[in-house]
Design an enzyme around this catalytic site. Structure first.
Site, PDB file in Angstrom:
ATOM      1  N   GLU A  40     -19.859 -27.095 -28.918  1.00 18.25           N
ATOM      2  CA  GLU A  40     -21.312 -27.114 -28.701  1.00 18.25           C
ATOM      3  C   GLU A  40     -21.740 -26.075 -27.670  1.00 18.25           C
ATOM      4  O   GLU A  40     -22.784 -25.453 -27.804  1.00 18.25           O
ATOM      5  CB  GLU A  40     -21.783 -28.511 -28.284  1.00 18.25           C
ATOM      6  CG  GLU A  40     -21.822 -29.509 -29.429  1.00 18.25           C
ATOM      7  CD  GLU A  40     -22.668 -29.026 -30.613  1.00 18.25           C
ATOM      8  OE1 GLU A  40     -23.844 -28.695 -30.431  1.00 18.25           O
ATOM      9  OE2 GLU A  40     -22.130 -28.959 -31.732  1.00 18.25           O
ATOM     10  N   TYR A 123     -30.895 -30.255 -25.695  1.00 23.47           N
ATOM     11  CA  TYR A 123     -30.324 -30.133 -27.032  1.00 23.47           C
ATOM     12  C   TYR A 123     -28.832 -30.505 -27.026  1.00 23.47           C
ATOM     13  O   TYR A 123     -28.368 -31.296 -27.852  1.00 23.47           O
ATOM     14  CB  TYR A 123     -30.515 -28.702 -27.574  1.00 23.47           C
ATOM     15  CG  TYR A 123     -29.641 -28.453 -28.757  1.00 23.47           C
ATOM     16  CD1 TYR A 123     -29.993 -28.953 -30.003  1.00 23.47           C
ATOM     17  CD2 TYR A 123     -28.414 -27.800 -28.627  1.00 23.47           C
ATOM     18  CE1 TYR A 123     -29.167 -28.800 -31.092  1.00 23.47           C
ATOM     19  CE2 TYR A 123     -27.578 -27.635 -29.704  1.00 23.47           C
ATOM     20  CZ  TYR A 123     -27.951 -28.134 -30.924  1.00 23.47           C
ATOM     21  OH  TYR A 123     -27.126 -27.989 -31.990  1.00 23.47           O
ATOM     22  N   ASP A 141     -33.090 -28.410 -32.726  1.00 22.19           N
ATOM     23  CA  ASP A 141     -32.795 -26.998 -32.470  1.00 22.19           C
ATOM     24  C   ASP A 141     -33.656 -26.156 -33.413  1.00 22.19           C
ATOM     25  O   ASP A 141     -34.541 -26.688 -34.094  1.00 22.19           O
ATOM     26  CB  ASP A 141     -31.298 -26.704 -32.655  1.00 22.19           C
ATOM     27  CG  ASP A 141     -30.859 -26.812 -34.102  1.00 22.19           C
ATOM     28  OD1 ASP A 141     -31.645 -27.309 -34.940  1.00 22.19           O
ATOM     29  OD2 ASP A 141     -29.731 -26.401 -34.424  1.00 22.19           O
TER      30      ASP A 141
HETATM   31  N1  ADE Z   1     -24.849 -25.367 -34.049  1.00 22.47           N
HETATM   32  C1  ADE Z   1     -24.796 -26.100 -32.944  1.00 22.47           C
HETATM   33  N2  ADE Z   1     -23.875 -27.073 -33.043  1.00 22.47           N
HETATM   34  C2  ADE Z   1     -23.328 -26.949 -34.281  1.00 22.47           C
HETATM   35  C3  ADE Z   1     -22.329 -27.637 -34.984  1.00 22.47           C
HETATM   36  N3  ADE Z   1     -21.700 -28.648 -34.419  1.00 22.47           N
HETATM   37  N4  ADE Z   1     -22.036 -27.237 -36.222  1.00 22.47           N
HETATM   38  C4  ADE Z   1     -22.688 -26.198 -36.758  1.00 22.47           C
HETATM   39  N5  ADE Z   1     -23.634 -25.504 -36.158  1.00 22.47           N
HETATM   40  C5  ADE Z   1     -23.950 -25.865 -34.915  1.00 22.47           C
END
Ligand code: ADE
Length: 333
Positions: A40, A123, A141
């Site tokens: 993340e 987020y 997001d």
């Molecule tokens: N963008 C942010 N976290 C994500 C995730 N776990 N999988 C795919 N895109 C992401």
């Protein structure tokens, strides 16, 4: 359509069409919160495609939160090289130390406890709790904003819709499968409801979508454009008689950040600096930085730092910007 129907349609779509990503846990496996945290943080400002080429290597270097906490920051920067936005690496390292040193190695499971970690905004708090602990937190997001505004054909500038977007996203969040729901909505935004050329015929919500087949579909969400600020400066690649090049440790917020750089920002009065007529440009979140690259020959270090043989450069982690400078100066070295 009922809210729960939206949720169900999306989860069904995810079961058949969700992406297989190395930080995902499928088939009922229990997620490792460390893997979720690292991915993340990497994904905060970097695309999935780029993260894919760094994630495995990073996990090999630091397979556990203990390994990350015990590693020197410099090693963490080295493994982060190429991902940019190095503050994230420093915050992740610090968070690992907090988890190991102050939380007995147990990852926080509440919003309150997560606030003790570094570099984790609203987020990431929601995505971490949903993905690592299957908590019904709502992730908002850029993907979610695009999907919700298109679904209901909201053409106002997004900054006027914040509360509505939060509320709409919350209504659809799955209580039974929050982790899958968070992954599903990200995947829908990344693979179907894309900024350009959305693939509406594959969308599980196409029948309810008020923007499908409308000419302004790609214009939603409407963003207020904030122009990037243009900044110009010089950067000096200083070479001594042995062909070694001067590097110094970058300082940031008064900390030795661990990355190395060629001198720039300050005006150096380096006699005989040769204008290579090359520039490098780098885009930061709000800034477009252009550096004029100078090559100079000098034996004395202009600031605290050291002359480094080019063959040893890979021991000194450079930011993407400084790698571009090195590349631009190469033919003069
Ligand atoms: N963008 C942010 N976290 C994500 C995730 N776990 N999988 C795919 N895109 C992401």
């Amino acid at each position: 359509m009922e809210d729960s129907r939206f949720t169900q349609l999306l989860l069904d779509w995810f079961d058949g069409s969700g992406r297989d990503l190395p930080w995902r846990f499928k088939g009922g496996a229990h997620p490792d919160p460390y893997v979720v945290l690292v991915s993340e943080i990497m994904l905060q400002q970097t695309t999935v495609k780029t993260v894919l080429s760094y994630f495995d290597r990073f996990m090999q270097c630091f397979p556990t939160v203990q390994a990350l906490a015990n590693a020197p920051l410099e090693d963490v920067y080295r493994a982060w090289q190429g991902l940019g936005y190095y503050t994230r690496a420093r915050n992740l390292h610090r968070s690992a130390q907090i988890i190991v040193g102050e939380m007995n190695g147990c990852f926080p499971q509440t919003l309150e406890a997560l606030k003790k970690l570094k570099g984790i905004g609203t987020y990431t708090q929601a995505s971490f709790l949903a993905l690592a602990f299957n908590r019904p937190e709502t992730v908002v997001d850029g993907n979610v904003i695009r999907i919700m505004t298109r679904l209901f054909h909201r053409t106002e500038p997004v900054n006027e819709l914040t509360a509505w977007i939060d509320e709409t996203a919350r209504r659809f969040t799955s209580v039974l499968r929050p982790a899958d729901y968070a992954s599903a909505i990200m995947d829908l935004g990344a693979t179907v409801c894309t900024p350009k050329n959305p693939q509406c015929t594959y969308c599980p919500w196409q029948e309810a979508c008020l923007s499908k087949d409308r000419a302004d579909l790609e214009k939603i969400p409407q963003r207020r454009l904030t122009a990037k600020k243009d900044m110009h400066s010089n950067v000096y690649v200083i070479v001594n008689a042995r062909g070694d090049v001067f590097l110094r440790r970058q300082t940031e917020k008064g900390l030795l950040s661990g990355l190395y750089e060629f001198p720039w920002r300050e005006a150096y009065d380096v006699a005989g600096a040769e204008d290579t007529k090359k520039t490098v440009t780098h885009i930061f979140t709000h800034i477009r930085l252009t550096l004029n690259v100078y090559v100079c020959h000098a034996e004395v270090a202009p600031t605290v730092g050291e002359f480094v043989s080019l063959t040893h450069f890979d021991r000194y982690p450079l930011s993407t910007l400084m790698k571009k400078v090195l590349k631009a100066a190469r033919e003069f070295l």
